[in-house]
Design a protein around this motif. Structure first.
Motif, mmCIF file in Angstrom:
data_model
loop_
_atom_site.group_PDB
_atom_site.id
_atom_site.type_symbol
_atom_site.label_atom_id
_atom_site.label_comp_id
_atom_site.label_asym_id
_atom_site.label_seq_id
_atom_site.Cartn_x
_atom_site.Cartn_y
_atom_site.Cartn_z
ATOM 1 N N SER A 100 -4.762 -2.534 -7.532
ATOM 2 C CA SER A 100 -3.120 -2.291 -7.017
ATOM 3 C C SER A 100 -2.768 -3.661 -6.015
ATOM 4 O O SER A 100 -3.788 -4.560 -5.805
ATOM 5 C CB SER A 100 -3.543 -1.237 -5.874
ATOM 6 O OG SER A 100 -3.986 -1.816 -4.718
ATOM 7 N N PRO A 101 -1.442 -3.748 -5.962
ATOM 8 C CA PRO A 101 -1.018 -4.807 -5.111
ATOM 9 C C PRO A 101 -1.744 -4.630 -3.474
ATOM 10 O O PRO A 101 -2.184 -3.507 -3.280
ATOM 11 C CB PRO A 101 0.423 -4.629 -4.972
ATOM 12 C CG PRO A 101 0.664 -3.863 -6.420
ATOM 13 C CD PRO A 101 -0.498 -2.958 -6.644
ATOM 14 N N LEU A 102 -1.855 -5.617 -2.749
ATOM 15 C CA LEU A 102 -2.171 -5.543 -1.539
ATOM 16 C C LEU A 102 -1.363 -4.747 -0.765
ATOM 17 O O LEU A 102 -0.233 -5.329 -0.768
ATOM 18 C CB LEU A 102 -2.619 -6.882 -0.983
ATOM 19 C CG LEU A 102 -3.002 -7.397 0.484
ATOM 20 C CD1 LEU A 102 -3.979 -6.190 0.782
ATOM 21 C CD2 LEU A 102 -3.220 -8.396 0.671
ATOM 22 N N LYS A 109 1.167 10.892 3.144
ATOM 23 C CA LYS A 109 2.504 10.290 2.974
ATOM 24 C C LYS A 109 2.872 9.377 4.144
ATOM 25 O O LYS A 109 4.217 8.901 4.296
ATOM 26 C CB LYS A 109 3.379 11.208 2.408
ATOM 27 C CG LYS A 109 3.310 12.029 1.298
ATOM 28 C CD LYS A 109 4.299 13.089 0.850
ATOM 29 C CE LYS A 109 3.876 13.585 -0.558
ATOM 30 N NZ LYS A 109 5.012 14.533 -1.044
ATOM 31 N N LYS A 110 1.984 9.114 4.885
ATOM 32 C CA LYS A 110 2.194 7.967 6.092
ATOM 33 C C LYS A 110 1.439 6.949 6.310
ATOM 34 O O LYS A 110 0.280 7.131 5.900
ATOM 35 C CB LYS A 110 2.160 9.144 7.594
ATOM 36 C CG LYS A 110 3.142 10.116 7.716
ATOM 37 C CD LYS A 110 3.059 10.804 8.714
ATOM 38 C CE LYS A 110 4.131 11.823 8.980
ATOM 39 N NZ LYS A 110 3.968 12.736 10.321
ATOM 40 N N ILE A 111 1.999 5.742 6.818
ATOM 41 C CA ILE A 111 1.267 4.735 6.925
ATOM 42 C C ILE A 111 0.245 4.883 8.086
ATOM 43 O O ILE A 111 0.634 5.050 9.230
ATOM 44 C CB ILE A 111 2.042 3.482 7.062
ATOM 45 C CG1 ILE A 111 3.014 3.094 5.748
ATOM 46 C CG2 ILE A 111 1.257 2.179 7.298
ATOM 47 C CD1 ILE A 111 4.071 2.211 5.993
ATOM 48 N N VAL A 116 -4.210 -0.621 7.721
ATOM 49 C CA VAL A 116 -5.391 -0.982 7.156
ATOM 50 C C VAL A 116 -5.061 -1.275 5.831
ATOM 51 O O VAL A 116 -4.452 -0.861 4.956
ATOM 52 C CB VAL A 116 -6.228 0.391 6.946
ATOM 53 C CG1 VAL A 116 -7.449 -0.010 6.159
ATOM 54 C CG2 VAL A 116 -6.447 1.102 8.170
ATOM 55 N N PRO A 117 -4.965 -2.970 5.751
ATOM 56 C CA PRO A 117 -4.636 -3.362 4.541
ATOM 57 C C PRO A 117 -5.578 -3.080 3.366
ATOM 58 O O PRO A 117 -6.762 -3.410 3.854
ATOM 59 C CB PRO A 117 -4.560 -5.044 4.582
ATOM 60 C CG PRO A 117 -4.814 -4.700 6.355
ATOM 61 C CD PRO A 117 -5.256 -3.704 6.615
ATOM 62 N N VAL A 118 -5.176 -2.606 2.291
ATOM 63 C CA VAL A 118 -6.190 -2.326 1.223
ATOM 64 C C VAL A 118 -5.710 -2.855 -0.172
ATOM 65 O O VAL A 118 -4.630 -3.038 -0.482
ATOM 66 C CB VAL A 118 -6.534 -0.763 1.229
ATOM 67 C CG1 VAL A 118 -6.972 -0.449 2.640
ATOM 68 C CG2 VAL A 118 -5.116 -0.100 0.983
ATOM 69 N N PHE A 140 -10.774 -1.257 -1.046
ATOM 70 C CA PHE A 140 -11.262 -2.346 -0.750
ATOM 71 C C PHE A 140 -10.637 -2.870 0.407
ATOM 72 O O PHE A 140 -9.331 -3.095 0.635
ATOM 73 C CB PHE A 140 -11.198 -3.484 -1.881
ATOM 74 C CG PHE A 140 -11.866 -4.829 -1.442
ATOM 75 C CD1 PHE A 140 -13.196 -5.032 -1.242
ATOM 76 C CD2 PHE A 140 -11.003 -5.844 -0.953
ATOM 77 C CE1 PHE A 140 -13.531 -6.197 -0.973
ATOM 78 C CE2 PHE A 140 -11.498 -6.942 -0.619
ATOM 79 C CZ PHE A 140 -12.777 -7.320 -0.529
ATOM 80 N N TYR A 141 -11.282 -2.793 1.593
ATOM 81 C CA TYR A 141 -10.841 -3.488 2.936
ATOM 82 C C TYR A 141 -10.361 -4.923 2.663
ATOM 83 O O TYR A 141 -11.120 -5.606 2.387
ATOM 84 C CB TYR A 141 -11.848 -3.445 4.079
ATOM 85 C CG TYR A 141 -12.010 -2.302 4.746
ATOM 86 C CD1 TYR A 141 -11.215 -1.396 5.188
ATOM 87 C CD2 TYR A 141 -13.514 -1.635 5.112
ATOM 88 C CE1 TYR A 141 -11.499 -0.246 5.739
ATOM 89 C CE2 TYR A 141 -13.655 -0.770 5.758
ATOM 90 C CZ TYR A 141 -12.636 0.202 6.077
ATOM 91 O OH TYR A 141 -12.854 1.431 6.571
ATOM 92 N N ALA A 142 -9.100 -5.102 2.937
ATOM 93 C CA ALA A 142 -8.562 -6.563 2.843
ATOM 94 C C ALA A 142 -8.357 -7.319 4.058
ATOM 95 O O ALA A 142 -7.980 -8.398 4.090
ATOM 96 C CB ALA A 142 -7.069 -6.434 2.158
#
Length: 206
Positions: A100-102, A109-111, A116-118, A140-142
């Motif tokens: 997936s894109p980062l 349905k909520k950030i 948490v960038p993934v 994957f933790y980004a």
């Protein structure tokens, strides 16, 4: 930047093991849970380890919360049928992986806050008939990857930027433009927050 060879291998190996166990229907979920949990125990770089059915419903979900693993109870499992990463995984063949894109992790349905960038790695599970019977998903933790980017650029650049392929900021000194594609619903305002809107000549060259 860290190589993605390990996540590619991890998700494929898990799917292969679970596919092998798939035909023992009565023990399938219990065995799959033990496999995924043992994996998660030894792989702190993943925030979530999941098994989805072919409809996109979570069958098993293991969260890493403040460094500890938690198996999400059945009532807390969610449908991911509406998510782009699930839709784009529908045609994957054996051994193929969708990356997936980062972006930022979304729950119910909520950030998720704090952010948490993934990056999600998805590959299908197959039964003996060669039919897809589910999907293994690794989140994957980004955050460390982004921090490493800032670290290696801090000595040579006063304002290091990182963009996605559409020209939205993932890293910038201006926090108002970071992750705008995740928050801004107004199309006009969203376009104004693209790199190309502020630096059209440079973006054209890019």
């Amino acid at each position: 930047m860290r190589s993605f060879n390990v996540p590619f291998a991890d998700v494929r190996v898990l799917a292969g093991i679970i596919s092998y166990q798939r035909n023992k229907a009565s023990l399938y979920k219990d065995v799959a849970l033990r496999i995924l949990y043992t994996f998660a125990e030894n792989k702190p770089e993943y925030g979530q380890v999941r098994l989805l059915n072919v409809q996109g419903d979570e069958i098993i979900r293991i969260n890493r919360e403040q460094g500890r693993l938690r198996v999400v109870p059945e009532k807390g499992l969610q449908s991911k049928a509406h998510r782009g990463y699930f839709k784009k995984s529908q045609r994957l063949g054996f051994g193929e992986v969708y990356v997936s894109p980062l972006d930022l992790n979304i729950e119910n349905k909520k950030i998720e806050v704090p952010y948490v960038p993934v990056i999600r790695f998805v590959t299908p599970v197959f039964n003996d008939s060669g039919e897809r019977s589910g999907f293994v998903v690794l989140n994957f933790y980004a955050a460390k990857m982004l921090a490493h980017f800032l670290e290696i650029t801090s000595d040579v650049m006063s304002n290091a930027m990182l963009l996605n392929n559409k020209g939205f900021w993932l890293v910038s000194d201006d926090k108002n433009v970071c992750w705008a594609f995740m928050f801004e619903k107004d199309e006009k305002k969203l376009r104004e927050k693209m790199f190309g809107a502020q630096y059209p000549v440079i973006w054209k060259l890019v």
